[in-house]
Write an enzyme that holds these catalytic residues in place. Structure first.
Site, short mmCIF file in Angstrom:
data_model
loop_
_atom_site.label_atom_id
_atom_site.label_comp_id
_atom_site.label_asym_id
_atom_site.label_seq_id
_atom_site.Cartn_x
_atom_site.Cartn_y
_atom_site.Cartn_z
N HIS A 217 47.98 67.87 11.85
CA HIS A 217 46.94 66.96 12.36
C HIS A 217 46.06 67.67 13.37
O HIS A 217 46.17 67.46 14.58
CB HIS A 217 47.59 65.70 12.96
CG HIS A 217 48.25 64.83 11.96
ND1 HIS A 217 49.61 64.83 11.74
CD2 HIS A 217 47.73 63.94 11.07
CE1 HIS A 217 49.91 63.96 10.79
NE2 HIS A 217 48.79 63.41 10.36
N ASN A 218 45.19 68.52 12.86
CA ASN A 218 44.32 69.34 13.70
C ASN A 218 42.88 69.20 13.23
O ASN A 218 42.57 68.37 12.36
CB ASN A 218 44.76 70.81 13.63
CG ASN A 218 44.96 71.27 12.19
OD1 ASN A 218 44.21 70.89 11.30
ND2 ASN A 218 45.97 72.10 11.96
#
Length: 520
Positions: A217-218
């Protein structure tokens, strides 16, 4: 004068006199009286100016001297060298500016990692260390470093960007920011909503800085989801079906949908009773946080891309973004799918509820669309998700994800999650048992029961989805089915060898025992 010479067929360097019918001389200037057919002017050549032999020789010598000077001092080569040197200097300045941005970003990342390590072990503290109500440091656009450089995208890149096969792994953060900026221009959003290009750049940079360096989750995941949304807009012709405000809402929600994700899922938040879970009463704590951070950023005048939108329009965009981001909570997947299937019986684009459900399904499709891409692009995302899960499993209070995302994951033999969950008295999901689940079986289930049914439903409205999005899913399902078959065969061989070795060991033990008895 030349015009008179040309009109009368005389050489240009001829000296002429202009006379009236009475042989009176006329001054050739703008104030001269007009003539007519009855009172024409007469042109009389006075002399033809010719260069003397000496003058021609001097002119030839001057030309030769100029050429010699040019060759001696290499004027043309010098011009090219100076131009090349200036280009090199400009490139160096651009690279130095980029280095400053990257150095500052590295400093912030190091500081964040230190803070997160220091915060480990605090059971009741929220993993989201950037409390958006208290700390606005990251929410402010950076003023002491230059913004990211503007990359000129080639026609080939712009064309590839519109397709689901776009390789999201080939681009650096600054290049991804330029691609996102291009999308807003290409869709006409900058023009139609009077978005300042500088404000758009600042907003994108601030959004980038508020994505953490999680394995999955970047910011690259943000770009991946937004690029898929952009490609679906072109693939499905959504601009012909939706208003521009709907398109703006879809794109902006995709960019903001995982802002400040801490790398720990909703189940962790709730079981560990974190600050986010308490604040949002255990109802989609992460998705609510993503929305809050998104509008915290937009509240900064320097980053407000909606500053020229009327209040009623902004209210509509805000409500739409909240609805779409909250829809990405996979715990609501069945509820949203059931509602959407009901609308498919008589879907109506003039029905606001129908359109809202379609937009919710679209952002869900984009959020979990990795398997839609070619295998070489999709496969690394599974590894990233595994890494993020194992990072969470190092916390004693972590527990399996009930949202469905972890159905993509393969438990590692060295992962201590299940043991720690049992020690902490937290629930352990059977599908996360490291002794029972394989990567292939988990992928097959996720593709077969989540992805394919959802994309098949969307294909009923947009037939192009079948060829470009469903076909890769079918191929991915078959690929993992083959992997499962190979895994099963390997497991059977291992069990057979283990069983055979055990039987031979038992026979040998009996022989030794019988031999000892005979000796006695």
């Amino acid at each position: 004068m030349d015009l008179f010479c040309i009109a009368t067929g005389l050489p240009r360097n001829t000296t002429i006199s202009l006379l009236t019918t009475d042989d009176a001389m006329v001054s050739i200037d703008p104030t001269m009286p007009a003539n007519s057919e009855r009172t024409p002017y007469k042109v009389r050549p006075v002399a033809i100016k010719q260069l003397s032999e000496k003058e021609e020789l001097i002119q030839s010598m001057l030309t030769q001297v100029a050429e010699q000077f040019s060759r001696a001092f290499k004027i043309n080569e010098l011009k090219a060298e100076v131009a090349n040197h200036l280009a090199v200097l400009e490139k160096r300045v651009e690279l130095e500016s980029l280095k400053v941005v990257e150095i500052e970003k590295c400093k912030r990342d190091i500081k964040e990692m230190k803070e997160e390590l220091a915060a480990r072990g605090n059971r009741t503290s929220c993993p989201c260390k950037h409390g958006f109500l208290d700390d606005t440091k990251k929410l402010m656009p950076p003023r002491d470093v230059p913004t990211y450089p503007k990359y000129l995208l080639s026609p080939e890149t712009m064309e590839a960007l519109r397709k689901p096969t776009f390789d999201v792994w080939l681009w650096e953060p600054n290049e991804m920011l330029s691609c996102l900026e291009h999308m807003y221009h290409d869709l006409g959003l900058v023009r139609d909503f009077s978005i300042s290009p500088i404000t758009l750049k600042r907003w994108l940079l601030c959004v980038h800085d508020n994505y953490r360096n999680n394995p999955f989750h970047n910011f690259r995941h943000c770009f991946c989801v937004t690029q898929m949304m952009y490609s679906m807009i072109w693939l499905c012709g959504l601009q012909e079906k939706f208003s521009q405000m709907d398109i703006l809402t879809l794109m902006t929600a995709a960019i903001c949908h995982d802002l400040d994700h801490p790398g720990h899922n909703n189940t962790y938040q709730i079981n560990a009773r974190t600050e986010l879970a308490v604040r949002y009463n255990d109802i989609s704590p992460l998705e609510n946080h993503h929305c809050a951070v998104a509008f915290q950023i937009l509240a900064q005048p320097e980053c407000n891309i909606f500053s020229n939108v009327q209040p009623d329009g902004f209210k509509q965009i805000r409500q739409g973004m909240i609805t779409l981001i909250l829809a990405t909570d996979m715990a609501r997947h069945a509820e949203i799918m059931d509602s959407f299937k009901e609308t498919m019986k008589n879907f109506d684009y003039s029905d606001e509820e129908h359109v809202t459900l379609l937009k919710m399904i679209l952002i869900k499709c984009c959020d979990i669309s990795n398997e839609v891409r070619p295998m070489e692009i999709a496969e690394p995302w599974v590894d990233c998700l595994l890494e993020e899960y194992f990072m969470q499993s190092s916390d004693p209070q972590s527990s399996p994800d009930s949202t469905g995302f972890l159905s993509l994951m393969l438990p590692s033999p060295v992962s201590p999650q299940s043991d720690r969950e049992k020690a902490e008295g937290l629930p352990v999901a059977p599908f996360m048992d490291r002794d029972k689940v394989t990567k292939a079986t988990a992928q097959i289930g996720f593709i077969k029961f989540v992805l394919i049914p959802m994309f098949e439903t969307v294909a009923q409205l947009f037939p192009a989805v079948e060829e470009f999005l469903l076909q890769p899913l079918w191929e991915s399902r078959d690929h993992y089915a083959e992997l499962k078959r190979m895994d099963d065969e390997a497991r059977e061989k291992i069990e057979s060898l283990t069983s055979g070795g055990t039987d031979r060991s038992r026979e040998k033990s009996r022989d030794v025992k019988n031999s000892e008895d005979n000796v006695v």
